[in-house]
Scaffold this motif. Structure first.
Motif, PDB file in Angstrom:
ATOM      1  N   ASN A  58       0.837  -1.204   0.000  1.00 45.12           N
ATOM      2  CA  ASN A  58       0.000   0.000   0.000  1.00 45.12           C
ATOM      3  C   ASN A  58       0.871   1.254   0.000  1.00 45.12           C
ATOM      4  O   ASN A  58       0.763   2.092   0.892  1.00 45.12           O
ATOM      5  N   TYR A  59       1.749   1.372  -0.980  1.00 40.42           N
ATOM      6  CA  TYR A  59       2.633   2.519  -1.108  1.00 40.42           C
ATOM      7  C   TYR A  59       2.130   3.455  -2.206  1.00 40.42           C
ATOM      8  O   TYR A  59       1.211   3.133  -2.955  1.00 40.42           O
ATOM      9  N   ARG A  60       2.753   4.604  -2.311  1.00 43.92           N
ATOM     10  CA  ARG A  60       2.561   5.524  -3.428  1.00 43.92           C
ATOM     11  C   ARG A  60       3.927   5.779  -4.060  1.00 43.92           C
ATOM     12  O   ARG A  60       4.915   6.020  -3.365  1.00 43.92           O
ATOM     13  N   ALA A  61       3.982   5.723  -5.390  1.00 44.81           N
ATOM     14  CA  ALA A  61       5.217   6.018  -6.124  1.00 44.81           C
ATOM     15  C   ALA A  61       5.255   7.505  -6.436  1.00 44.81           C
ATOM     16  O   ALA A  61       4.355   8.041  -7.080  1.00 44.81           O
ATOM     17  N   ALA A  62       6.321   8.183  -5.980  1.00 51.22           N
ATOM     18  CA  ALA A  62       6.450   9.630  -6.163  1.00 51.22           C
ATOM     19  C   ALA A  62       7.808   9.950  -6.767  1.00 51.22           C
ATOM     20  O   ALA A  62       8.753   9.171  -6.654  1.00 51.22           O
ATOM     21  N   HIS A  63       7.894  11.108  -7.404  1.00 52.53           N
ATOM     22  CA  HIS A  63       9.185  11.630  -7.837  1.00 52.53           C
ATOM     23  C   HIS A  63       9.673  12.607  -6.775  1.00 52.53           C
ATOM     24  O   HIS A  63       8.904  13.425  -6.261  1.00 52.53           O
ATOM     25  N   TRP A  64      10.960  12.517  -6.443  1.00 50.22           N
ATOM     26  CA  TRP A  64      11.525  13.359  -5.385  1.00 50.22           C
ATOM     27  C   TRP A  64      11.220  14.830  -5.640  1.00 50.22           C
ATOM     28  O   TRP A  64      10.801  15.556  -4.727  1.00 50.22           O
ATOM     29  N   SER A  65      11.425  15.287  -6.859  1.00 47.82           N
ATOM     30  CA  SER A  65      11.210  16.705  -7.170  1.00 47.82           C
ATOM     31  C   SER A  65       9.754  17.122  -6.997  1.00 47.82           C
ATOM     32  O   SER A  65       9.470  18.228  -6.525  1.00 47.82           O
ATOM     33  N   ASP A  66       8.823  16.235  -7.379  1.00 47.35           N
ATOM     34  CA  ASP A  66       7.403  16.556  -7.236  1.00 47.35           C
ATOM     35  C   ASP A  66       7.042  16.738  -5.764  1.00 47.35           C
ATOM     36  O   ASP A  66       6.322  17.678  -5.393  1.00 47.35           O
ATOM     37  N   LEU A  67       7.533  15.835  -4.929  1.00 51.45           N
ATOM     38  CA  LEU A  67       7.240  15.910  -3.501  1.00 51.45           C
ATOM     39  C   LEU A  67       7.904  17.127  -2.864  1.00 51.45           C
ATOM     40  O   LEU A  67       7.287  17.841  -2.062  1.00 51.45           O
ATOM     41  N   HIS A  68       9.133  17.385  -3.239  1.00 50.26           N
ATOM     42  CA  HIS A  68       9.862  18.526  -2.692  1.00 50.26           C
ATOM     43  C   HIS A  68       9.169  19.836  -3.040  1.00 50.26           C
ATOM     44  O   HIS A  68       8.956  20.702  -2.174  1.00 50.26           O
ATOM     45  N   LYS A  69       8.769  19.984  -4.288  1.00 44.83           N
ATOM     46  CA  LYS A  69       8.091  21.214  -4.713  1.00 44.83           C
ATOM     47  C   LYS A  69       6.730  21.357  -4.039  1.00 44.83           C
ATOM     48  O   LYS A  69       6.311  22.471  -3.670  1.00 44.83           O
ATOM     49  N   MET A  70       6.044  20.252  -3.862  1.00 42.72           N
ATOM     50  CA  MET A  70       4.751  20.283  -3.192  1.00 42.72           C
ATOM     51  C   MET A  70       4.892  20.818  -1.771  1.00 42.72           C
ATOM     52  O   MET A  70       4.108  21.672  -1.329  1.00 42.72           O
TER      53      MET A  70
END
Length: 405
Positions: A94-106
């Motif tokens: 039950n994970y979510r795949a994210a991009h580091w840059s997307d999360l950081h900017k968010m």
């Protein structure tokens, strides 16, 4: 209460959100990078981390910018026959795949504009009975300025200057292998045949975290939001020469070509083609450190990789950083700023034993996956692995996994 956070990566920005949520009115984040810029690659966010982000009002943004990872699968590949054997599969992942840059900017975009100070590199700090004094070199002017605060949060990464101040003789441990990394963007649909062949071999892409094993090596593959494929290839090798403050390095054309040759000998044609099609792959040199005995020194507290650098095999680094921030904020909210020492002690008592176990477990998991635990090393035929050994590869076996907050 004025809090100075050192480090504007995900750990530092998460701490800023947690501190504001705890009622702190003055939070300053000092980051030596001059601007916000795209960086990093993919990462997996566990349920507890997603819950924390939702509590900070990021639920919808998280759903919009990530993909679900509902399957954790380990398999073995025979490069000669291109045959595959599923070693272990967890369909309750039950994970979510994210991009580091997307999360950081968010995280950055929702902070008050005057929170993060770019181009501010901490060069030293001092503690007193009243708080901390931090000396900062400002890139734009070249001058050194002083920032005072009641609390200093060290979120300055695995090569933390602040951690080194308290633990000067503890050094990073090279794990014996590096990771080639890359993200392939197929949103323009300019490689339809290659993508079709990859999805034929890895049919659950888009919802599955794949680990593919060969002798003395393994490969990680999963999809990111926006039609991007994130991949990692772990390669056993002597420790490369690195700049002291860097764990990531770009490589020249001849090194990339050599990597492509070795990939074609180790993996099937689909993964080899993916690596060749990826522009600007880079190398992470992998280290961790021995767990600390404390995270708090009076008015200074460590979080994230500054507190517990870890290997990447169990998707822990970003998750631990965000949960650290959440627990720190919750402890401060519980005890109040007039009892900050009790709040920090509670944070340490909760997070130190959990992260220590997870760092050591992740280290062992990497050694297992890279073949260091077998005799002779790197030679284990994964096609012959028994069920008990295969089960150890799944992420759900991580200590404190269900109660890591």
């Amino acid at each position: 209460m004025k809090v100075v956070v050192v480090g504007g990566s995900i750990a530092g920005l998460a701490c800023a959100h947690a501190l504001f949520a705890a009622g702190c009115k003055q939070v300053i984040v000092l980051e030596k990078a001059r601007t916000l810029k795209p960086a990093g690659a993919g990462l997996g966010l566990e349920p507890q981390t997603c819950k924390v982000l939702a509590e900070w009002d990021f639920h919808q943004q998280l759903m919009d910018s990530t993909l679900p990872l509902t399957i954790d699968q380990s398999q073995a590949t025979d490069s000669k026959s291109n045959a595959t054997r599923v070693l272990a599969r967890d369909e309750n992942f039950n994970y979510r795949a994210a991009h580091w840059s997307d999360l950081h900017k968010m995280l950055y975009d929702k902070l008050p504009r005057d929170t993060v100070h770019w181009g501010h590199e901490v060069v030293s700090f001092q503690q007193s009975e009243d708080g901390v004094r931090v000396e900062v070199k400002v890139a734009q002017t070249g001058q050194t300025v002083v920032v005072d605060g009641d609390l200093l949060v060290a979120a300055d990464g695995s090569m933390s200057l602040i951690r080194k101040h308290f633990e000067p003789h503890q050094h990073r441990r090279y794990l014996g292998y590096c990771a080639w990394r890359g993200v392939f963007d197929y949103s323009k649909n300019d490689s339809p045949e290659m993508i079709a062949s990859i999805k034929n071999v890895y049919p659950d892409l888009g919802k599955c975290l794949y680990f593919d094993f060969a002798k003395g090596s393994h490969f990680v593959l999963y999809e990111l939001h926006g039609k991007r494929l994130n991949w990692l290839w772990y390669v056993n090798q002597p420790e490369p020469h690195m700049k002291i403050n860097s764990l990531t390095t770009k490589v020249d054309k001849s090194t990339i070509e050599k990597m492509h040759e070795e990939a074609s000998e180790t993996w099937g044609p689909e993964l080899s083609a993916l690596m060749k099609a990826t522009s600007e792959p880079f190398i992470n040199v992998l280290y961790d450190r021995e767990p600390l005995k404390q995270f708090v020194w009076n008015h200074v507290v460590l979080v994230g990789d500054a507190a517990h650098p870890t290997s990447p095999h169990a998707n822990r680094s970003t998750n631990m950083s965000i949960i650290d921030a959440s627990v720190l904020g919750q402890s401060i909210a519980k005890w109040g700023f007039d009892k900050i020492s009790i709040a920090l002690a509670e944070y340490e008592s909760i997070r130190l034993p959990v992260t220590s176990q997870q760092v050591l477990y992740s280290r062992r998991l990497g050694l297992l996956k890279q073949g260091f635990l077998f005799d002779p090393p790197h030679s284990f035929p994964w096609f012959e692995a028994d069920a008990n050994l295969c089960d150890q590869l799944l992420q759900r076996n991580m200590p404190c996994f269900k109660s890591n907050s």
